[in-house]
Scaffold this active site. Structure first.
Site, PDB file in Angstrom:
ATOM      1  N   LYS A 192      -3.673   6.770   9.809  1.00  0.00           N
ATOM      2  CA  LYS A 192      -2.312   6.614   9.271  1.00  0.00           C
ATOM      3  C   LYS A 192      -2.335   6.842   7.759  1.00  0.00           C
ATOM      4  CE  LYS A 192      -3.170   1.678   8.966  1.00  0.00           C
ATOM      5  NZ  LYS A 192      -3.160   0.415   9.726  1.00  0.00           N
ATOM      6  N   ARG A 216       3.366  -9.910  13.238  1.00  0.00           N
ATOM      7  CA  ARG A 216       3.834  -8.696  12.587  1.00  0.00           C
ATOM      8  C   ARG A 216       4.454  -7.846  13.689  1.00  0.00           C
ATOM      9  NH1 ARG A 216      -0.126  -4.796   9.133  1.00  0.00           N
ATOM     10  NH2 ARG A 216      -0.804  -4.317  11.249  1.00  0.00           N
ATOM     11  N   TYR A 241      -0.412   4.627 -25.984  1.00  0.00           N
ATOM     12  CA  TYR A 241       0.765   3.754 -26.022  1.00  0.00           C
ATOM     13  C   TYR A 241       0.393   2.335 -26.427  1.00  0.00           C
ATOM     14  CZ  TYR A 241       3.779   7.141 -23.637  1.00  0.00           C
ATOM     15  OH  TYR A 241       4.517   8.234 -23.309  1.00  0.00           O
ATOM     16  N   MET A 294       1.259   8.193 -17.786  1.00  0.00           N
ATOM     17  CA  MET A 294       1.690   8.752 -16.505  1.00  0.00           C
ATOM     18  C   MET A 294       0.745   9.850 -16.017  1.00  0.00           C
ATOM     19  SD  MET A 294       5.339  10.516 -15.504  1.00  0.00           S
ATOM     20  CE  MET A 294       6.291   9.099 -16.012  1.00  0.00           C
TER      21      MET A 294
HETATM   22  C1  LIG Z   1      -4.447   0.057  10.035  1.00  0.00           C
HETATM   23  C2  LIG Z   1      -4.807  -0.503  11.341  1.00  0.00           C
HETATM   24  C3  LIG Z   1      -6.125  -0.470  11.781  1.00  0.00           C
HETATM   25  C4  LIG Z   1      -7.272  -0.074  10.882  1.00  0.00           C
HETATM   26  O1  LIG Z   1      -7.513  -1.150   9.988  1.00  0.00           O
HETATM   27  P1  LIG Z   1      -8.659  -1.138   8.858  1.00  0.00           P
HETATM   28  O2  LIG Z   1      -8.579  -2.495   8.276  1.00  0.00           O
HETATM   29  O3  LIG Z   1      -8.264  -0.080   7.891  1.00  0.00           O
HETATM   30  O4  LIG Z   1      -9.939  -0.839   9.530  1.00  0.00           O
HETATM   31  C5  LIG Z   1      -6.375  -0.893  13.079  1.00  0.00           C
HETATM   32  N1  LIG Z   1      -5.378  -1.360  13.875  1.00  0.00           N
HETATM   33  C6  LIG Z   1      -4.091  -1.438  13.468  1.00  0.00           C
HETATM   34  C7  LIG Z   1      -3.054  -1.963  14.382  1.00  0.00           C
HETATM   35  C8  LIG Z   1      -3.771  -1.024  12.181  1.00  0.00           C
HETATM   36  O5  LIG Z   1      -2.490  -1.109  11.763  1.00  0.00           O
END
Ligand SMILES: *Cc1c(COP(=O)(O)O)cnc(C)c1O
Length: 348
Positions: free
Chosen positions: A38, A132, A248, A296
């Site tokens: 992701k 969550r 800055y 920046m």
């Molecule tokens: C992001 C995520 C992972 C991976 O987690 P890491 O801590 O980056 O290894 C696994 N399962 C779910 C549901 C996640 O959202």
């Protein structure tokens, strides 16, 4: 088309990525080891991460959204892709069209998927205490999932990077769900969860952070290799006199005559202002301390000791994830996913 070279780049070490995955797979015991890609592969580039890990034998990939799923198409033949956020009403067209499975996260999402009459396998998230995403344990045990063709039943650990008794509580709750809800596979552990031991492995693990060089717990120290190496070109060398200030807010004053390297990177690239006071770079074996504020698009280094450093040279920015997180106050996740679009991503 003219080829415009970027003055900042990420060197991405594909061998380190693969070695990290192999170590996580070895720690996963009998479980298969997947990969969370992701947020564009935590900033490295999801399609490329997928390509390297699939070539190494990884078969199970996870993205957050359907847009992220679309961005890694087409999938290699026997690779499976799951979408963590499941199916909202607006996702149904993508979910019907793309060869990826939703991770259904609520009774409503389960109903939506059933109503679509797909009959295709899906994944399901059950919440074992994080509050969550995911169906509540009571809902999962109470028949909400009856008759669903579940490929992978997941839960997610809230405190796996800590020695918290929440881990054992979530493990126990997940075992209860596993006894009651049929699925082809069960999956609980992220990177830190893998380090908690084989009990947490089940059939499939889902590391993200540790693939990319993050050290989620002390058990992984010494096994996980840095994978992301930011580099920025020197835009200008300056001679600064003792007593003159740089940048800055005149936040740094040269204690004596100094040579300062101005480099092509700043907070717009994800190199945030909290690196001031502790950041650094290396060039040709010389350590260059970051001086003054982060702008920046620019940062300044004291290069007085780096004889021969000149405009156009590449500086290797200090970015070992555990130590950089400790000194900057940012998490290892933020350090990776904050790296901006102006970096050219150069795979080794
Ligand atoms: C992001 C995520 C992972 C991976 O987690 P890491 O801590 O980056 O290894 C696994 N399962 C779910 C549901 C996640 O959202």
């Amino acid at each position: 088309m003219i080829d415009i070279a970027s003055p900042l780049r990420l060197r991405l070490d594909s061998a380190a990525l693969v070695r990290n995955w192999q170590w996580l797979a070895s720690q996963s015991g009998a479980a298969a080891c997947g990969a969370a890609i992701k947020a564009d592969g935590y900033g490295l580039g999801a399609a490329q991460v997928m390509r390297h890990l699939a070539a190494a034998g990884c078969r199970d990939f996870f993205v957050a959204t359907w847009a992220e799923a679309a961005a890694v198409m087409p999938l290699a033949g026997d690779v499976s892709l799951s979408v963590f956020h499941g199916v909202g009403e607006a996702d149904m067209v993508a979910a019907r069209t793309l060869p990826a499975r939703p991770v259904l996260n609520s009774v409503e999402q389960v109903q939506r998927w059933r109503a679509a009459g797909e009959g295709r396998p899906c994944d399901v998230m059950v919440d074992t205490g994080m509050n969550r995403l995911g169906l509540r344990v009571e809902e999962a045990l109470g028949g909400a999932l009856d008759g669903l063709a579940i490929e992978t039943l997941l839960s997610h650990l809230a405190s796996a990077d800590e020695d918290s008794n929440q881990n054992a509580r979530q493990l126990a709750a997940f075992r209860v769900v596993r006894q009651a809800v049929p699925a082809r596979r069960y999956s609980l552990a992220n990177s830190a969860g893998i380090c908690l031991g084989r009990d947490y492995g089940f059939d499939l693990t889902r590391p993200g952070l540790a693939l990319y060089g993050g050290v989620p717990r002390r058990e992984a120290a010494g096994h996980i290799r840095q994978t992301v190496f930011p580099e920025a070109r020197v835009l200008q060398m300056r001679d600064v006199r003792g007593g003159e200030a740089v940048g800055y807010g005149a936040a740094w004053t040269a204690p004596a005559d100094a040579r300062v390297a101005i480099a092509n990177m700043g907070y717009a690239d994800g190199y945030l202002r909290c690196h001031a006071g502790s950041g650094g770079a290396t060039w040709n074996g010389h350590a260059l301390p970051l001086v003054g504020r982060v702008s920046m698009d620019m940062i300044a280094f004291d290069a007085s000791a780096a004889a021969g450093l000149a405009e156009g040279e590449w500086l290797a920015i200090d970015y070992d994830l555990p130590s950089t997180a400790a000194r900057s106050g940012l998490s290892q996740y933020e350090l990776l996913t904050g790296l901006g679009k102006r970096f050219e991503r150069a795979w080794l």
